[in-house]
Enzyme design. Sequence first.
Site: not given
Length: 451
Positions: A43, A48, A51, A181, A441
């Site tokens: 990670c 993570c 990236k 990604e 919303e």
Amino acid sequence: MVEFDFDLFVIGAGSGGVRAARMAAASGMRVAVAEDRYMGGTCVNVGCVPKKLFVYGSSYGEAFEDSAAYGWCNRGAEFEWETLRNNTASEVARLNGIYRKLLADAGVAVIEGRASLESPNAVVVNQKQYTAERILIATGSWPFVPDFPGREHVITSNEVFSMPEFPQRMLVVGGGYIAVEFAGIFAGLGAKTHLSYRRDLFLRGFDGEIRAFVREEMRKKGVRLHFNHRICAIDKRDNGSLLVRAEDGSTLEVDAVLYATGRQANTKGLGLEKLGVVLHRDGTISVDDNFRTSVHSIYALGDVTGEPQLTPVALAEAMALVKHLRTGEPVEIDYNNIPTAVFCQPNIGTVGLSEEEARDSGIPVVVYKSEFRPMRHTVSGRDERTLMKLVVDSRDDRVVGVHMVGQDAGEIIQGMAIALKAGATKKTFDQTVGIHPTAAEEFVTMRTPAS
């Protein structure tokens, strides 16, 4: 009574291993952790964190373009690969130092080197043996590349962040979130980007409507998608480029090929088999509900056990295991409604059941959805859209799935995950006042079922 060097010896200093080591040491245990490559794990080093920084970097091209409609004069900004690469590496190095300090401050002995199991209570690192009452395997997973002619010419997510030069033509192979990604990242940074996947649509396991929506949004951003595309060979040409050959006879000439075709349990060389530790067919370690393997003194958690390969899951498992070791109480972890995000562009955020999963499980489903152009693009003119979707069980009005494609989807879905954990109904959503003007919303203003 046998005297051991440590109460707990952790193999692997990734998210789960570091958290387990720190928590165990804080509870009074004598703890050691061995790591041979990545302090902080995948990670922090090649997952993570870098990236997400690359995703941020790749988004500025569009931001510069869009700013003109808001009165900003563009002066021809240029992208420098070396700056992004080096600054990201500096941030990773900073985090490595933080992890080392956290372990040191907790009193954990950090041993650098590849560990292997000598016996149920002994570990060898750099030819030195250490004994421990319990051993925890938290070695994570490793990128998988299939065997084919030219395999040696490809890179994986382990190497992509440190490429010496920026590829002007990039091929990403795979259909999971990592492939999607990186295709978005390189397209955003200005590379002519191709994505190859051997099936008809990527992101298997996600909501079908979300998958199809992302496909079209990626095409708008210039990613060239090749579905039902099977690569059979890669040749390196005299000019350094790569010629990619597919089974259908087509070819692609690119500067780099990134394989994101899944990850396998990182257990090679640990010595599990000789001790009789049971593995699943896919190579992951079999554990019981308390993360104990078939060998009484050996435990395992995180990616190496095949659970959802997510950092927060490994962290939760680590804390639960330490509590179990300290108190003897059974581990209690709820793997339902784990939220996740895919940092493609636009982002995906999702929690709960997809529409397909809900229907397949026999739930009478009512679906609410909203698709619209984000407010920022009503001025910029960019052809990007957002999709939001609620999956509701009509029997009790409970919301069983929330899905979104759009900017900051991960940030928004984190709050939705709390609502699902609390058992929120569609009526709860309807009674909630929205924050205006926001995209979020829309989740509390959908009134007409789509199906």
